[in-house]
Design a protein around this motif. Structure first.
Motif, mmCIF file in Angstrom:
data_model
loop_
_atom_site.group_PDB
_atom_site.id
_atom_site.type_symbol
_atom_site.label_atom_id
_atom_site.label_comp_id
_atom_site.label_asym_id
_atom_site.label_seq_id
_atom_site.Cartn_x
_atom_site.Cartn_y
_atom_site.Cartn_z
ATOM 1 N N UNK A 41 0.850 -1.191 0.000
ATOM 2 C CA UNK A 41 0.000 0.000 0.000
ATOM 3 C C UNK A 41 0.882 1.236 0.000
ATOM 4 N N UNK A 42 0.403 2.274 -0.660
ATOM 5 C CA UNK A 42 1.110 3.548 -0.683
ATOM 6 C C UNK A 42 0.081 4.655 -0.568
ATOM 7 N N UNK A 43 0.313 5.598 0.341
ATOM 8 C CA UNK A 43 -0.601 6.712 0.542
ATOM 9 C C UNK A 43 0.205 7.973 0.808
ATOM 10 N N UNK A 44 -0.092 9.033 0.082
ATOM 11 C CA UNK A 44 0.583 10.308 0.289
ATOM 12 C C UNK A 44 -0.295 11.190 1.160
ATOM 13 N N UNK A 45 0.196 11.525 2.355
ATOM 14 C CA UNK A 45 -0.545 12.371 3.285
ATOM 15 C C UNK A 45 -0.068 13.810 3.120
ATOM 16 N N UNK A 74 4.952 10.278 2.336
ATOM 17 C CA UNK A 74 4.463 9.079 1.654
ATOM 18 C C UNK A 74 4.603 7.874 2.577
ATOM 19 N N UNK A 75 3.461 7.291 2.937
ATOM 20 C CA UNK A 75 3.450 6.068 3.727
ATOM 21 C C UNK A 75 3.494 4.872 2.771
ATOM 22 N N UNK A 76 4.429 3.964 2.993
ATOM 23 C CA UNK A 76 4.555 2.744 2.194
ATOM 24 C C UNK A 76 4.643 1.561 3.147
ATOM 25 N N UNK A 77 3.846 0.534 2.901
ATOM 26 C CA UNK A 77 3.939 -0.660 3.737
ATOM 27 C C UNK A 77 3.281 -1.843 3.030
ATOM 28 N N UNK A 78 3.739 -3.062 3.338
ATOM 29 C CA UNK A 78 3.093 -4.258 2.785
ATOM 30 C C UNK A 78 1.788 -4.539 3.523
ATOM 31 N N UNK A 79 0.847 -5.123 2.824
ATOM 32 C CA UNK A 79 -0.409 -5.555 3.444
ATOM 33 C C UNK A 79 -0.220 -6.995 3.902
ATOM 34 N N UNK A 80 -0.029 -7.163 5.209
ATOM 35 C CA UNK A 80 0.161 -8.503 5.776
ATOM 36 C C UNK A 80 -1.073 -8.998 6.525
ATOM 37 N N UNK A 81 -2.021 -8.111 6.810
ATOM 38 C CA UNK A 81 -3.257 -8.522 7.479
ATOM 39 C C UNK A 81 -4.158 -9.277 6.507
ATOM 40 N N UNK A 82 -5.017 -10.157 7.020
ATOM 41 C CA UNK A 82 -6.012 -10.806 6.157
ATOM 42 C C UNK A 82 -7.093 -9.815 5.764
#
Length: 250
Positions: free
Chosen positions: A5-9, A49-57
């Motif tokens: 996921x990537x989101x620009x705040x 810019x927030x960047x992180x993998x989606x590891x939750x179900x």
């Protein structure tokens, strides 16, 4: 498959802020609590810019500010975040409802007058209770058809607990905080308490035609500024004409 996921705040506020991804298992430097984590404080006119993998179900989550929380979060700086199932949905209708409450300046309790009022985020003498930012009768109805399987995702980023009640149906509690229950662990209810910081998913069969209230069961929360007309945290499950294919209502 691991998704990212990537989101620009972008901060257009007159003060600094941050974004916390509530319920997501993100890296520490993306969690959005700048006072205690290696996450930047986003200053006015700046962005991060927030960047992180989606590891939750797949499941229901939220995001909200995590700086000057008493002021910013109680002014409505929050939203919903849903991780969709890549294999598709098990329901015919899928609704998200965020529960919030607000106090305003310059409007005495028990009075409703047209006008623009400033939100008072530091008051706990709350006057208006909302679903997706609106009070009844301005809330959006939830249309369904006979025979459909309906999911409602409830999220509460604010201060108070809200017992949400559905008329005319029993629902099954299928998930909480983005974590799905196994079949044997699911509760069958018609009222569920949504505390601050929680999300709950409920599902029901649309098998009883009509216009059915769906609301907080605390009496003061179904009035606008304590006036006598129905208002506040209240909407309607509204049956439309026709039936879902191969299914029928009783």
């Amino acid at each position: 498959m691991l998704l990212a996921a990537s989101a620009s705040a972008i901060n257009t506020l007159p003060e600094a802020t941050s974004v916390h991804w509530h319920g997501l298992d993100v890296p520490n430097n993306m969690d959005g609590v700048p006072e205690v984590e290696p996450t930047p404080l986003i200053k006015p006119g700046c962005y991060f810019d927030y960047h992180f993998p989606i590891t939750n179900p797949p499941g229901t989550h939220m995001y909200h500010t995590h700086h000057n929380v008493a002021r910013q979060e109680m002014m409505g700086m929050a939203g919903g975040l849903v991780i969709l199932d890549p294999h598709g949905s098990s329901v015919d209708r899928d609704y998200f409802i965020m529960l919030q409450e607000f106090a305003v300046k310059g409007l005495p309790m028990g009075v409703l007058e047209p006008g623009s009022y400033e939100v008072n985020p530091l008051s706990d003498d709350l006057q208006f209770f909302t679903m997706n930012g609106r009070c009844f009768p301005e809330t959006t109805p939830l249309p369904v058809q006979c025979g459909e399987r309906v999911r409602i995702r409830l999220a509460n980023p604010a201060m108070m607990e809200h017992p949400i009640h559905l008329h005319g149906h029993q629902f099954v509690v299928t998930a909480t905080d983005g974590n799905r229950f196994g079949e044997c662990a699911r509760m069958r209810k018609n009222t569920i308490a949504v505390s601050s910081g929680e999300t709950w998913d409920i599902e029901f069969e649309a098998d009883n035609p009509g216009n059915w209230p769906f609301h907080c069961h605390i009496p003061h929360h179904t009035a606008n500024n304590m006036t006598k007309e129905t208002g506040g945290m209240f909407t309607v499950v509204q049956y439309c004409g026709g039936s879902a294919k191969t299914k029928s209502c009783r």
